[in-house]
Every structure is written in structure tokens, then in C-alpha cells.
Design an enzyme around this catalytic site. Sequence first.
Site, PDB file in Angstrom:
ATOM      1  N   THR A 169     -21.132 -49.012   2.234  1.00  0.00           N
ATOM      2  CA  THR A 169     -20.817 -48.449   0.918  1.00  0.00           C
ATOM      3  C   THR A 169     -19.956 -49.418   0.113  1.00  0.00           C
ATOM      4  O   THR A 169     -19.320 -49.023  -0.854  1.00  0.00           O
ATOM      5  CB  THR A 169     -20.067 -47.107   1.062  1.00  0.00           C
ATOM      6  OG1 THR A 169     -18.895 -47.312   1.872  1.00  0.00           O
ATOM      7  CG2 THR A 169     -20.937 -46.045   1.697  1.00  0.00           C
ATOM      8  N   ARG A 177     -20.393 -53.632  -0.629  1.00  0.00           N
ATOM      9  CA  ARG A 177     -21.173 -54.532  -1.473  1.00  0.00           C
ATOM     10  C   ARG A 177     -22.468 -54.879  -0.759  1.00  0.00           C
ATOM     11  O   ARG A 177     -22.489 -55.139   0.450  1.00  0.00           O
ATOM     12  CB  ARG A 177     -20.377 -55.813  -1.796  1.00  0.00           C
ATOM     13  CG  ARG A 177     -19.255 -55.599  -2.805  1.00  0.00           C
ATOM     14  CD  ARG A 177     -19.797 -55.251  -4.180  1.00  0.00           C
ATOM     15  NE  ARG A 177     -18.747 -55.033  -5.179  1.00  0.00           N
ATOM     16  CZ  ARG A 177     -18.254 -53.838  -5.486  1.00  0.00           C
ATOM     17  NH1 ARG A 177     -18.704 -52.766  -4.848  1.00  0.00           N
ATOM     18  NH2 ARG A 177     -17.326 -53.706  -6.405  1.00  0.00           N
ATOM     19  N   ASP A 185     -25.469 -47.494   0.495  1.00  0.00           N
ATOM     20  CA  ASP A 185     -25.210 -47.047  -0.872  1.00  0.00           C
ATOM     21  C   ASP A 185     -25.249 -48.236  -1.829  1.00  0.00           C
ATOM     22  O   ASP A 185     -25.147 -48.064  -3.037  1.00  0.00           O
ATOM     23  CB  ASP A 185     -23.850 -46.345  -0.962  1.00  0.00           C
ATOM     24  CG  ASP A 185     -23.591 -45.737  -2.329  1.00  0.00           C
ATOM     25  OD1 ASP A 185     -24.484 -45.021  -2.836  1.00  0.00           O
ATOM     26  OD2 ASP A 185     -22.509 -45.988  -2.910  1.00  0.00           O
ATOM     27  N   GLU A 206     -29.555 -54.990  -6.005  1.00  0.00           N
ATOM     28  CA  GLU A 206     -29.520 -53.717  -6.721  1.00  0.00           C
ATOM     29  C   GLU A 206     -29.423 -53.872  -8.230  1.00  0.00           C
ATOM     30  O   GLU A 206     -29.743 -52.954  -8.980  1.00  0.00           O
ATOM     31  CB  GLU A 206     -28.342 -52.873  -6.242  1.00  0.00           C
ATOM     32  CG  GLU A 206     -26.972 -53.400  -6.642  1.00  0.00           C
ATOM     33  CD  GLU A 206     -25.851 -52.476  -6.192  1.00  0.00           C
ATOM     34  OE1 GLU A 206     -25.076 -52.043  -7.058  1.00  0.00           O
ATOM     35  OE2 GLU A 206     -25.742 -52.197  -4.986  1.00  0.00           O
ATOM     36  N   HIS A 225     -25.733 -46.458  -5.211  1.00  0.00           N
ATOM     37  CA  HIS A 225     -24.365 -46.856  -5.550  1.00  0.00           C
ATOM     38  C   HIS A 225     -23.598 -45.684  -6.174  1.00  0.00           C
ATOM     39  O   HIS A 225     -22.983 -45.814  -7.231  1.00  0.00           O
ATOM     40  CB  HIS A 225     -24.363 -48.048  -6.508  1.00  0.00           C
ATOM     41  CG  HIS A 225     -23.129 -48.894  -6.381  1.00  0.00           C
ATOM     42  ND1 HIS A 225     -23.169 -50.268  -6.386  1.00  0.00           N
ATOM     43  CD2 HIS A 225     -21.820 -48.576  -6.258  1.00  0.00           C
ATOM     44  CE1 HIS A 225     -21.943 -50.749  -6.278  1.00  0.00           C
ATOM     45  NE2 HIS A 225     -21.114 -49.733  -6.202  1.00  0.00           N
ATOM     46  N   GLN A 226     -23.637 -44.550  -5.485  1.00  0.00           N
ATOM     47  CA  GLN A 226     -22.983 -43.354  -5.998  1.00  0.00           C
ATOM     48  C   GLN A 226     -21.738 -42.979  -5.211  1.00  0.00           C
ATOM     49  O   GLN A 226     -21.133 -41.937  -5.451  1.00  0.00           O
ATOM     50  CB  GLN A 226     -23.957 -42.171  -5.988  1.00  0.00           C
ATOM     51  CG  GLN A 226     -24.305 -41.643  -4.596  1.00  0.00           C
ATOM     52  CD  GLN A 226     -25.244 -40.457  -4.645  1.00  0.00           C
ATOM     53  OE1 GLN A 226     -26.452 -40.616  -4.840  1.00  0.00           O
ATOM     54  NE2 GLN A 226     -24.700 -39.267  -4.463  1.00  0.00           N
TER      55      GLN A 226
END
Length: 334
Positions: free
Chosen positions: A233, A235, A259, A264, A296-297
Site C-alpha cells: 500500500t 509505492r 493498492d 499506475e 490507490h485508495q
Amino acid sequence: MKIAVFSCKPYDKRTLNKAVETSSDLELVYFESRLSMETVSLAEGFDGVSCFVNDDLCREVINQLAAYNIRAIAMRCAGYNNVDLYCAKAHNIPVFHVPDYSPTSVAEHAVALIMALNRKTHRAYHRVKEGNFALEGLMGFNLEGKTVGCIGTGRIGAAFCRIMNGFGCNILCYDISENPDLQTLGAEYVDLATLYKESDIISLHCPLNASTHHLINDQSIAQMKEGVMIINTSRGALVNAQQAIDGLYQGKIGYLGLDVYEQEGAIFFEDMSDHIIHDSVFQLLLTFPNVIVTGHQGYFTDTALEHIAQTTLDNLKQMQNTPPQYKRELALST
């Protein structure tokens, strides 16, 4: 100060507008576009820019910002690996970030990925929607007594360790500096080789830099337990995605929760449901039943957004109120 806010979604605008109500000396202008060489011209006429994780603040972009007399870069995130800090210092442009917005929000999301992968709730949800109540293939394991390795024990990593300690897990940590509070909790600091060898679950909470780039790769995966669970979660580039896929095929990686993703920038934070995603590695990841990817939440809670907005504005006010003789000193630290 007049600030150009890039990568601004409706939720960002709402929280920033609320925070700026008490800051009559700041004027925010919102752009949904990401900052890049193609969009940097939008910053002309502004005093500063505010950016997010996938904005491109490379040398060329910062050179252009300097030409527009931009006096501050305010990141709305903890990381700043997408900023050429050396170039910013050379132009005497201070770079601010938000080091502590809500550590528990990301830590809790990491735990949510662990729970979903372990108990296969993502698969169970779809089964029940289709009227299938069979349990075969949904067996999980008890977290109590399992060994959890945490790489990076800053604010987020420490919050993660405290939560996993509550599950009754054994906590192994790796960081360049040790957190005595976690040691009091019972966590043990070990070297990476020991952490890889003994952990049932490995969660990444370290920054991205030259020493951590592709930290999860063929060599590190080979040292891990069979069926290890890996959670990222932090990078995306901490994980070599192609080599993680190899680990999934081999059964070395039993569960993978992401995540973040190295590439991305081209897809996350956007609605891509009507588009073909031209990334074969990412598409392949989505085919595995033991992989969960979220967009990425991890940071995305009301508390975190409010804190990000307020800290960003406070950073800009600090820049505005700093006497000229101290501005270069300010530019040399982030």
C-alpha cells in the site's frame, strides 16, 4: 498567493474549498489535469502549484515552473519521489509534503486487503450474488499466531503493526531506524533476510528510493516462505510486478494485495471502464484469483482528505509568511 491545483478530483475540491474558507489570502484554481510537460503552461501566472502522487515534476517541468516564477510546490501526499528535488533546490523552490495525514487510513486498508485475501471475501461476494453458497475453495487461516513482517515502521508502518498485534500476530520489523514503541509492544527488528524467511505475511510501508526500488523481486521472493502473502500500500515500484507474477505461477506467492502499481500513472484515479487498458502485466495480474488490486485508495478516508487539505494550505501559508532571507533555507528541506 494564487495556487494552481493539479490532479484535482471533485472530492479534493470539496475538502480544499472547505479548508480555504478561513484563508482569504489564498486563491485556489482547480485543474483536473495532471501536471506534466504537456500541461505545465497552465501554471503560468500563478504563485505556486499543488500536486498529487502521479503528477510529473521532473527536471524539465520544474525548469518551466521556475520560468513562470512559481514560488512553491505543495504536494498533497506523503511521497515526493515524483519530484526532482535537486532541480527544485537549484531554483530555490521549496517543496512541501503531507507527512502525516492519517496513518491509520492506509494501515487499515492494508489489513482490509489481508482479510479479503485470506477469507476470500471478494470471491464469496460474487458466489452469493449468483446463488452459490458452497464453501469449497474459500478456506482461510487464523491470523492469530502468524508471523507478520513489516518493512518500514514510520507512522503508517507503526499503525499497521499495532493493528496486527491486536490480532495476536508475531511482528517482525525492518527499518533503517528502530521504533522503541513497537519494541515495547513486542515487535522484533530483524534483517531483511530473516524477515523474508520467517514471515507468513509481508506488508510494505517504506518510501520509494534507489535502495527500495523493486525490493520485491526474484531474489527476495526466493527467500520467502511457500505461499507467502505480500501486501503493498506504499509505492508501486517497490514491487517488480512481472517477477511477482512469476512468483504467483510458481506458488511461492500465495496471495498478493496491491493498492499501488508501478505504471499506475496511466490508469489510476480515472474511470477506465470504457477503455482498453494497454498494460499486459496489469491485465494479467487481474486474472489471478489470489490477487486483489485496488486503485490507490488506501489513503481515501474523510479524515485523511480533511487533514491533507488543511496541511497543504498550512504549508502554503508557511511559505507566504517566511521572510525572504529564510526562503532558500526552507527550500533545502522537505
